[in-house]
Design an enzyme around this catalytic site. Structure first.
Site, short mmCIF file in Angstrom:
data_model
loop_
_atom_site.label_atom_id
_atom_site.label_comp_id
_atom_site.label_asym_id
_atom_site.label_seq_id
_atom_site.Cartn_x
_atom_site.Cartn_y
_atom_site.Cartn_z
N SER A 1 -24.56 24.95 -11.94
CA SER A 1 -24.04 25.72 -13.07
C SER A 1 -23.37 24.75 -14.04
CB SER A 1 -23.02 26.74 -12.60
OG SER A 1 -21.85 26.06 -12.17
N LYS A 2 -22.89 25.31 -15.13
CA LYS A 2 -22.18 24.52 -16.16
C LYS A 2 -21.02 23.75 -15.54
CE LYS A 2 -23.77 25.85 -20.28
NZ LYS A 2 -23.95 25.10 -21.46
N ARG A 3 -20.39 24.40 -14.56
CA ARG A 3 -19.23 23.79 -13.88
C ARG A 3 -19.58 22.41 -13.33
NH1 ARG A 3 -17.91 24.66 -8.81
NH2 ARG A 3 -19.63 26.13 -8.62
#
Ligand code: GLU
Length: 475
Positions: A245-247
């Site tokens: 994910s973006k994380r």
């Protein structure tokens, strides 16, 4: 002799070119290059509800930036409806597909009943029983219908180059829809019709498409074509092993670009997410990778996207970019206004070993254009004592008097002054560094002074001296 491969990258413009898509595109590109084949770009834009047409240009731009140039296309599926309609008509005429007239309401009710019984919904196959003449008559009378494929009553084997062999027993898949009642082809159908029309020899794509593959194999057979070879690439996970994910620092290609990553570092990094050339080789140009690439050396397991490693690799690449080109690459990130190009070219060899991205490097260059506006508080506390003001001023005088403004001469002057003042070299160098950069961290000091020039250096040193004279740090 096996014919040169024809491969395709087939993005749906529902999102930007993200890590997984970029890797798929790259592997197709490398495979085509390795074997003197053809890399085709096909935009799968038949899902009118989810498409964002403006993303097509963004995807093409991202691919171009990454150096993934295509040999054919971009084809757009939205411009190829005739082809899908013709293929569907042919399958109907050959009895390999049939019309099904259930209404959405009827199908929904059947789906609910299956859910309630704890079963997976499967189409009953009722449409198979309708005699062709009756089917034609109902269609001609305007009754809405979908077209479904007659799934063969035999097992389907998928021999995947990366994932291995999987067998799907006869009857495990239902007669799926090829064309909707509004004449829109469904994903599986347009993909296979196009793969046949484009004479695709190898389908290299994400493992999320593996469950679709038996359907595709059945379709290729129905279309009278040999199925291409398949290579399904393992998932990409975050560095922590969780879903990407973006994380985790994953982003669209344009965001990586905005973060100051170099395309050559990004493709090198992406190439290693699943593929390994052996011999622990890590840093490779696209040509080197193309020379070594093979689908057989792709591992089936998920790989981990480690943004730290990407940044590290990018830093490595940065070191090798010739300064004039680096300056051009840095321009969009903002170069200090009014700073002579010569100064920046001189500063780059000093600053680039300390930077991992263009963003970091552009930030570090700011100091060559502007005097520090404030000073690091810890630096002031330690080196802002009143006694340092005369030391700074004397150093400014000494370097002004040097016959040659070279870093070696300055270092010698600094050493001599430190000895005279009975301080360590660091006790002189650190306040000078603070004066020049506002911080206690900088590249080799005397080389930096040489780049900054006497005038700037003097001005900054005297400014700090004045500051600590008027408001010295408590001793
Ligand atoms: N359009 C599909 C996607 O974006 C790819 C289909 C394929 O490669 O077969 O996931």
């Amino acid at each position: 002799m096996t014919p040169a491969p024809r491969v395709r990258f087939a993005p749906s413009p529902t999102g930007s070119l993200h890590v997984g898509g970029a890797r798929t595109a790259l592997y197709n590109w490398l495979f085509a290059r390795r074997h003197g084949g053809t890399f085709i770009l096909r935009i799968e834009d038949t899902d009118v509800d989810r498409n964002k047409p403006e993303l097509v240009d963004q995807i093409l731009e991202a691919m171009t930036w990454l150096g993934l140039t295509w040999d054919e296309g971009p084809y757009r599926q939205s411009e190829r409806y005739d082809l899908y309609r013709e293929a569907a008509a042919r399958l109907l005429a050959e009895g390999k597909a049939y019309r099904a007239f259930e209404t959405p309401g009827e199908l929904e009710a059947a789906r609910k009943a299956a859910d309630a019984a704890g079963e997976t919904f499967r189409y009953s196959g009722a449409g198979r029983q309708i005699p062709p003449a009756e089917s034609d008559r109902r269609a001609a009378a305007g009754e809405p219908f979908v077209i479904r494929l007659k799934m063969p009553d035999e097992p389907i084997v998928v021999d995947d180059i990366v994932q291995g062999r999987a067998e799907f027993p006869a009857g495990s898949l239902d007669d799926f829809v090829l064309m909707r009642s509004d004449g829109h082809p469904l994903y599986h159908f347009s993909v296979c019709v196009d793969d046949v029309a484009m004479a695709i020899t190898h389908v290299v794509r994400g493992v999320d498409h593996l469950p679709n593959t038996p359907k595709h194999v059945a379709l290729f057979r129905a279309l009278g074509a040999e199925a291409p070879k398949f290579a399904h690439l393992g998932m990409i996970l975050g560095a922590d092993g969780k879903k990407l994910s973006k994380r985790h620092g994953a982003a669209g290609a344009e965001e990586f670009r905005a973060q100051g990553l170099l395309p050559e570092a990004l493709v090198n990094f992406l190439a290693l997410l699943g593929w390994s050339p052996g011999e622990d080789r890590e840093r490779m140009t696209m040509d080197e990778m193309a020379a070594l690439f093979s689908l057989e050396r792709i591992g089936p397991s998920p790989s981990r996207f480690d943004h730290e490693k990407l940044a590290w690799l990018n830093g490595q690449y940065l070191q090798d970019v010739p300064e004039p080109r680096l300056l051009e690459l840095l321009r969009p990130f903002g170069l200090p206004a009014g700073c002579p190009e010569e100064t920046l070219l001189g500063a780059l060899p000093l600053q680039k070993p300390r930077a991992k991205t263009l963003v970091e490097l552009a930030k570090a260059l700011a100091i060559y254009g502007e005097d520090p506006v404030d000073y690091e508080p810890a630096g002031l506390k330690k080196f802002g004592k009143a006694a340092n003001a005369p030391l700074l001023k004397t150093f400014a005088e000494r370097i002004s008097a040097l016959p040659a403004f070279t870093h070696a001469a300055m270092e010698e002057a600094a050493r001599a002054l430190a000895t005279e003042a009975a301080v360590k070299l660091g006790d002189l160098a650190q306040p000078v560094r603070l004066a020049l950069t506002g911080t206690l961290a900088s590249p080799p000091l005397f080389e930096m002074i040489e780049v900054l020039g006497l005038e700037t250096t003097r001005r900054r040193i005297l400014a700090l001296a004045a500051k600590i004279e008027s408001e010295p740090a408590p001793s």
